[in-house]
Enzyme design. Sequence first.
Site, PDB file in Angstrom:
ATOM      1  CE  LYS A  69       1.742   2.295   7.369  1.00 34.49           C
ATOM      2  NZ  LYS A  69       0.750   1.260   7.703  1.00 34.49           N
ATOM      3  CB  VAL A 107       7.794   2.997   5.540  1.00 34.80           C
ATOM      4  CG1 VAL A 107       8.072   3.600   6.913  1.00 34.80           C
ATOM      5  CG2 VAL A 107       6.471   2.254   5.546  1.00 34.80           C
ATOM      6  CG  ASP A 123      -0.666  -8.692   8.350  1.00 34.73           C
ATOM      7  OD1 ASP A 123      -0.389  -9.882   8.093  1.00 34.73           O
ATOM      8  OD2 ASP A 123      -0.194  -7.732   7.730  1.00 34.73           O
ATOM      9  CG  PHE A 127      -2.042  -0.964   1.134  1.00 35.03           C
ATOM     10  CD1 PHE A 127      -2.584  -1.263  -0.102  1.00 35.03           C
ATOM     11  CD2 PHE A 127      -2.540  -1.585   2.264  1.00 35.03           C
ATOM     12  CE1 PHE A 127      -3.630  -2.163  -0.205  1.00 35.03           C
ATOM     13  CE2 PHE A 127      -3.582  -2.480   2.152  1.00 35.03           C
ATOM     14  CZ  PHE A 127      -4.136  -2.777   0.924  1.00 35.03           C
ATOM     15  N   GLY A 128       2.128   1.140  -0.228  1.00 34.88           N
ATOM     16  CA  GLY A 128       2.939   2.336  -0.303  1.00 34.88           C
ATOM     17  C   GLY A 128       4.313   2.135   0.290  1.00 34.88           C
TER      18      GLY A 128
END
Length: 834
Positions: free
Chosen positions: A547, A533, A644, A530-531
């Site tokens: 993030k 950091v 998770d 999702f991207g």
Amino acid sequence: MRLMISWCSCLVIFGLLRASHRASVVAYNITPSEPLFPNQTLVSSGNIFELGFFKLSGSENQYIGIRYKNLMPSKIVWVANRERPLVYKDRSAKLTIGSDGNLKLMDGQENIVWSTNVSSRSNHTSAVLLDSGNFVLQDENYAHIWESFEDPTDTLLPTMRLEVNVKTRVKKLLISWRSDSDPFPGSFSTGLTYETPPQIFTWNGSTPYRRGGQWDKSKFVGIPTMDQSYKSGYTVEQDTQQGTTYFSVKVYNIFGYLFIYSEGSVKLMYWDDRAMKWSKGWASANDTCPIYGTCGPFGVCNSLNSPICRCIYGFVPKSNEEWNSGNWTRGCVREMELNCQKNTSTLTSTNVKEDEFWQMSRMRLPDSADYVLDVEDEEGCESWCRRNCSCLAYSYVSTIGCMVWNKDLIDLREFPTAGEDLSVRVAHVKAGGSPHKAVIISLSTIAGIMFFAVFVFVLCKWKTGNLNKIRRLLDLVDTPEKSTKLTQGNAWQEQLKQDDSLELTLYSFDSILLATNKFSTTSKLGQGGFGSVYKGKLKDGKEVAVKRLSSTSAQGVEEFKNEIILISKLQHRNLVKLVGYCIEGEEKILLYEYLSNKSLDAFLFDSRKKAELDWGKRFQIIQGIARGLLYLHRDSCRRVIHRDLKVSNILLNEKMNPKISDFGLARMFEGTEVLVNTQKIVGTRGYMSPEYVMGGIFSERSDVYSFGVLLLEIVSGKKNTAMYDQGHLNLLSYAWQLWSDGKALDLTDVAMAVSSPLEVTRCIHVGLLCVQDHAPDRPNMLNVVLILSGESDLPQPRQPIFTFQAEMPNRSIPSQQESIWSVNTITNTVVEGR
């Protein structure tokens, strides 16, 4: 003259060589013509044990005994003349075989200090030391006519047995030394009782000191960890024809022993080849509760409570003054007389109610049951007890039968887990509660519950209100189209400023660009689904982890919203703290506290850096993760399931303290809602529980499963999904194979020295319990924390059958399920779309 001097010199040299030869040569047997002298040792054929003369530090006494050979410090496991020591300077002492065929220890004056006392039919006896540590006297046909195993001192070796005989009343015990430097028989002894089922006891003189409870054919019910925790092979065998009961223990190899300390504690020790030292495999508990009768008759001891003693329901302290001062030994008395004891003729009257039985769980059962009945089930046990007024309590244990107590119940203990059920007879009015007292108690209880409920309700509503405000604000960014509207962004910003209760800071995108040097590659810490950091430094000098959500990610908005909503109010030392956010145009950014050591996988799976994680640091990390999960599951205002948990989502600060991160997939629940079914399977391959992968069902126990996998990875230094080259589908099957083979410690990371085998073994045990296939078989995080701190007992794990997660990415997933997988090798990832 020269010839004479030369000849004399030769004689001197010959004498010295002869003396040196006698001092250096070991013996392999003792015969009437070949005694054992102080400068010699008798060695077993495999060089495992040796017998010889020794003295203890600070003493001038000399003894003859057996010890392990070549293991330092060498443990003395048997002493012959512990009651009659020799003088150390007496170098003419010897151990020999007399004309009557008996072993005799003689001092320099030919006085017999110790001897065996057997009637030998042969004058050709000899003595040898076996590799089991057994010193035996044998006849010419090699039949044993005496052995040291039949005359134990303070140590029980593998294949050695303690015994009691109910017919002859002969009892063989372990008897402690008087002190560490004096093997004279001390005050404490350990052995079996004559009763059926037998119990393991430690006595101080003739007074009971510690009790292990009844033998249930696999363990002593008062020491559930003794058999189940470390698979040490404790066995009790009964020869009913001879009336003899035997107790023995088997360790992983011959290099181990059970012994009783001079102060009365009992320990199982084994030799750790890696650490090259003796390590503790099991020890009797070191708290007050195991002391026999601590809480007196009808008193229950629980070392986790304060005070540790309480009376059984329906009983009150015999002396309130003594009880309140911490002297509980006089115990408790019945608050109300049993109805069946008042007048048996009135029991048929309609106005007299029968007594009831109050059941207590997780108990060490009372000492000395009066009867053991052969009944089919617990109902039969209860039925018999109801018909007999003399029955004060009963317990049905399937492997023992129906145990009944007619006398005072003594030495009761309540365990956090394990233990047995005990039902105690109480008067009916007490079982139902005294009318006036019941009303008072009920009203007080209801009032307390209502007050607490109102408090929790108000608190949660307050927090829910704040969270709903954030939700309304986050709804502004549900679509890129909405997020491009500057007026909505301003509205978001203004609303946040008005809410003083929120602790998050809204940062401008320009400040983020400045902090990260315009998201330069040199500031980048990791890349996720999702991207990315980045490391950033704010104007005030504070370092943060930034993030940045990818604008091309379809799932990212929902997880972004979830993370802000969820952890904005979570505060715990083992959770990563969210310090701010940024929403501007299409940019969606979260700012976290920066942790200098990054993620756990950067150490654990790096061949060069993993050596920095010694066992002390790893155990600290395991405990910290457990405490963080316990907070999420039980101690925060709303229950949170992470979903998770994995090694890359554990971040480490400068002191290597762990912090759980990445709450994008987490779910939050109110009240007692703990079981959810979802069509959206999210998580990481290898960490997801069977019920979640196969049925979409997740709960707190799903996180427990992930924790178990993570724990085994920390111990082993291996990834759960990287075991193919060793012939195992994954780490779980490998760990189970070692556990079932009695080689659990072989799982430990070769880069790590095992400083505490007991802790390592307990952690492996906990890990296997956490990855049980059926969720109810897994402990909750409260039990895990207690177990890791050594305050709880452990059940035996079953083989984890669910081990095919490694193959899941190659299998088709039903179309109605949307599957999201994250990659374990990426440091700061949340999820990665398939």
